[in-house]
Motif scaffolding. Structure first.
Motif, PDB file in Angstrom:
ATOM      1  N   ASN A  21       6.598   7.921   2.512  1.00 22.39           N
ATOM      2  CA  ASN A  21       7.617   7.046   1.921  1.00 22.39           C
ATOM      3  C   ASN A  21       8.172   7.641   0.622  1.00 22.39           C
ATOM      4  OD1 ASN A  21       8.861   4.611   0.551  1.00 22.39           O
ATOM      5  ND2 ASN A  21       8.054   3.631   2.402  1.00 22.39           N
ATOM      6  N   VAL A  22       9.468   7.492   0.408  1.00 24.83           N
ATOM      7  CA  VAL A  22      10.086   8.034  -0.808  1.00 24.83           C
ATOM      8  C   VAL A  22       9.626   7.284  -2.055  1.00 24.83           C
ATOM      9  CG1 VAL A  22      12.118   8.917   0.393  1.00 24.83           C
ATOM     10  CG2 VAL A  22      12.125   6.564  -0.470  1.00 24.83           C
ATOM     11  N   ASN A  23       9.106   6.072  -1.854  1.00 27.41           N
ATOM     12  CA  ASN A  23       8.596   5.269  -2.968  1.00 27.41           C
ATOM     13  C   ASN A  23       7.135   5.647  -3.223  1.00 27.41           C
ATOM     14  OD1 ASN A  23       7.516   3.254  -4.654  1.00 27.41           O
ATOM     15  ND2 ASN A  23       8.906   1.691  -3.842  1.00 27.41           N
ATOM     16  N   LYS A  24       6.873   6.182  -4.396  1.00 20.82           N
ATOM     17  CA  LYS A  24       5.523   6.647  -4.715  1.00 20.82           C
ATOM     18  C   LYS A  24       4.507   5.517  -4.687  1.00 20.82           C
ATOM     19  CE  LYS A  24       2.973   9.518  -7.990  1.00 20.82           C
ATOM     20  NZ  LYS A  24       3.053  10.333  -9.232  1.00 20.82           N
ATOM     21  N   GLU A  25       4.922   4.304  -5.044  1.00 24.20           N
ATOM     22  CA  GLU A  25       4.000   3.165  -5.051  1.00 24.20           C
ATOM     23  C   GLU A  25       3.555   2.805  -3.632  1.00 24.20           C
ATOM     24  OE1 GLU A  25       2.566   1.662  -7.701  1.00 24.20           O
ATOM     25  OE2 GLU A  25       3.476   3.372  -8.738  1.00 24.20           O
ATOM     26  N   VAL A  26       4.463   2.958  -2.683  1.00 25.75           N
ATOM     27  CA  VAL A  26       4.100   2.704  -1.284  1.00 25.75           C
ATOM     28  C   VAL A  26       3.086   3.749  -0.820  1.00 25.75           C
ATOM     29  CG1 VAL A  26       4.936   2.541   1.094  1.00 25.75           C
ATOM     30  CG2 VAL A  26       6.320   1.634  -0.779  1.00 25.75           C
ATOM     31  N   ARG A  27       3.339   5.001  -1.166  1.00 25.42           N
ATOM     32  CA  ARG A  27       2.403   6.066  -0.791  1.00 25.42           C
ATOM     33  C   ARG A  27       1.030   5.819  -1.422  1.00 25.42           C
ATOM     34  NH1 ARG A  27       6.721   9.392  -2.404  1.00 25.42           N
ATOM     35  NH2 ARG A  27       5.470  10.499  -3.971  1.00 25.42           N
ATOM     36  N   LYS A  28       1.031   5.396  -2.665  1.00 24.66           N
ATOM     37  CA  LYS A  28      -0.232   5.122  -3.356  1.00 24.66           C
ATOM     38  C   LYS A  28      -1.000   4.014  -2.648  1.00 24.66           C
ATOM     39  CE  LYS A  28      -2.110   3.584  -7.808  1.00 24.66           C
ATOM     40  NZ  LYS A  28      -1.790   3.101  -9.174  1.00 24.66           N
ATOM     41  N   GLN A  29      -0.297   2.963  -2.229  1.00 25.51           N
ATOM     42  CA  GLN A  29      -0.942   1.859  -1.517  1.00 25.51           C
ATOM     43  C   GLN A  29      -1.565   2.346  -0.212  1.00 25.51           C
ATOM     44  OE1 GLN A  29       0.904  -2.267  -1.016  1.00 25.51           O
ATOM     45  NE2 GLN A  29       1.231  -1.422   1.033  1.00 25.51           N
ATOM     46  N   ALA A  30      -0.842   3.200   0.514  1.00 24.87           N
ATOM     47  CA  ALA A  30      -1.345   3.732   1.786  1.00 24.87           C
ATOM     48  C   ALA A  30      -2.555   4.630   1.563  1.00 24.87           C
ATOM     49  CB  ALA A  30      -0.236   4.497   2.501  1.00 24.87           C
ATOM     50  N   ILE A  31      -2.515   5.429   0.523  1.00 24.00           N
ATOM     51  CA  ILE A  31      -3.647   6.309   0.200  1.00 24.00           C
ATOM     52  C   ILE A  31      -4.876   5.478  -0.141  1.00 24.00           C
ATOM     53  CG2 ILE A  31      -4.525   7.968  -1.498  1.00 24.00           C
ATOM     54  CD1 ILE A  31      -1.592   9.023  -1.686  1.00 24.00           C
ATOM     55  N   GLU A  32      -4.687   4.452  -0.957  1.00 22.66           N
ATOM     56  CA  GLU A  32      -5.807   3.595  -1.356  1.00 22.66           C
ATOM     57  C   GLU A  32      -6.409   2.881  -0.153  1.00 22.66           C
ATOM     58  OE1 GLU A  32      -4.084   1.126  -4.339  1.00 22.66           O
ATOM     59  OE2 GLU A  32      -4.361   2.602  -5.961  1.00 22.66           O
ATOM     60  N   HIS A  33      -5.552   2.492   0.791  1.00 21.46           N
ATOM     61  CA  HIS A  33      -6.064   1.855   2.014  1.00 21.46           C
ATOM     62  C   HIS A  33      -6.964   2.817   2.783  1.00 21.46           C
ATOM     63  CE1 HIS A  33      -6.335  -0.124   5.881  1.00 21.46           C
ATOM     64  NE2 HIS A  33      -5.736   0.907   6.453  1.00 21.46           N
ATOM     65  N   ASN A  34      -6.535   4.058   2.931  1.00 19.13           N
ATOM     66  CA  ASN A  34      -7.338   5.041   3.654  1.00 19.13           C
ATOM     67  C   ASN A  34      -8.670   5.303   2.956  1.00 19.13           C
ATOM     68  OD1 ASN A  34      -5.999   6.608   6.121  1.00 19.13           O
ATOM     69  ND2 ASN A  34      -4.360   5.975   4.737  1.00 19.13           N
ATOM     70  N   ILE A  35      -8.650   5.336   1.642  1.00 18.89           N
ATOM     71  CA  ILE A  35      -9.894   5.545   0.892  1.00 18.89           C
ATOM     72  C   ILE A  35     -10.830   4.350   1.073  1.00 18.89           C
ATOM     73  CG2 ILE A  35     -10.857   5.778  -1.434  1.00 18.89           C
ATOM     74  CD1 ILE A  35      -8.369   7.426  -2.170  1.00 18.89           C
ATOM     75  N   GLU A  36     -10.255   3.150   1.136  1.00 19.96           N
ATOM     76  CA  GLU A  36     -11.062   1.958   1.403  1.00 19.96           C
ATOM     77  C   GLU A  36     -11.715   2.057   2.785  1.00 19.96           C
ATOM     78  OE1 GLU A  36     -10.507  -2.847   2.246  1.00 19.96           O
ATOM     79  OE2 GLU A  36      -8.775  -1.595   1.777  1.00 19.96           O
ATOM     80  N   VAL A  37     -10.961   2.547   3.769  1.00 18.52           N
ATOM     81  CA  VAL A  37     -11.494   2.708   5.125  1.00 18.52           C
ATOM     82  C   VAL A  37     -12.651   3.706   5.127  1.00 18.52           C
ATOM     83  CG1 VAL A  37     -10.958   3.486   7.466  1.00 18.52           C
ATOM     84  CG2 VAL A  37      -9.317   2.074   6.218  1.00 18.52           C
TER      85      VAL A  37
END
Length: 221
Positions: free
Chosen positions: A145-161
């Motif tokens: 995603n071009v929005n860095k905040e969206v990318r950050k949210q997705a990254i954090e989700h994967n780390i939670e998994v």
């Protein structure tokens, strides 16, 4: 649902004579092949059952209702996979999808899975649909995603998994990426690749040293 092991053995015994006759014929006809080696490979072969596959029929775009029998909890899904494994001997693992199946008590789930001869295979993240309570939408992609905040949210989700997987004894992460585009010119492929690579590198850095990461890229979703 559980089936007593003696019932399975009784059923298998009723077919054993016919099975042995066919196997002996095959051994004679295929004497040039090391069938015992082939059979052992089949015995050792295991397929992890995804937790989402135990629900009602259909796809994520539409479901077809059935009357009763659908597992309602992670525990019931583990029990169903345990039944499959008891019947075929080749389904010795379950692969959870987060947040559809968030473990509340990893210890009790591991004990339950072990009682059925199961382990937890690759954990699966989900950033191809919006999740309840999320601050940002994945409508226009997640890790790219071009929005860095969206990318950050997705990254954090994967780390939670990953953290859930560590608690369950898993050793792999599967990243489902529905970050493609539908029309020419809709997406800057070079920038999308760079953002995805950068995001995956951050997720990979959070993996335990003995873990693997798999990527399932859905380029046109």
């Amino acid at each position: 649902m559980n089936i007593e092991q003696n019932h399975i053995e009784k059923h298998n015994d009723s077919l054993l004579t016919s099975h042995q006759r066919k196997l002996n014929f095959l051994k004679e006809d295929w004497s040039h092949v090391d069938l015992e080696s082939v059979i052992q490979k089949l015995v050792d072969f295991q397929i992890a059952i995804p937790s989402w596959a135990l629900g009602t029929g259909g796809t994520r775009f539409g479901r077809f209702a059935i009357t009763g029998g659908e597992p309602r909890t992670i525990e019931e899904k583990i029990e169903d996979v345990g039944l499959l494994h008891a019947l075929n001997g080749a389904s010795g693992a379950i692969s959870l999808h987060i947040p559809w199946d968030i473990p509340q008590n990893a210890g009790s789930l591991k004990t339950l899975a072990s009682s059925y001869g199961l382990k937890f295979d690759a954990m699966n993240s989900n950033t191809f649909q919006d999740q309840a309570g999320s601050a940002h939408s994945y409508k226009f992609g997640s890790l790219q995603n071009v929005n860095k905040e969206v990318r950050k949210q997705a990254i954090e989700h994967n780390i939670e998994v990953i953290k859930h997987g560590v608690a369950l004894g898993s050793d792999a992460l599967t990243v489902w990426l529905a970050d493609g585009s539908c029309f020419p010119g809709q997406l800057n492929f070079r920038k999308a690749f760079e953002n995805t690579l950068e995001s995956l590198e951050e997720i990979y850095a959070a993996l335990p040293s003995d873990w693997k990461m798999f990527v399932e890229y859905k380029a046109f979703e």
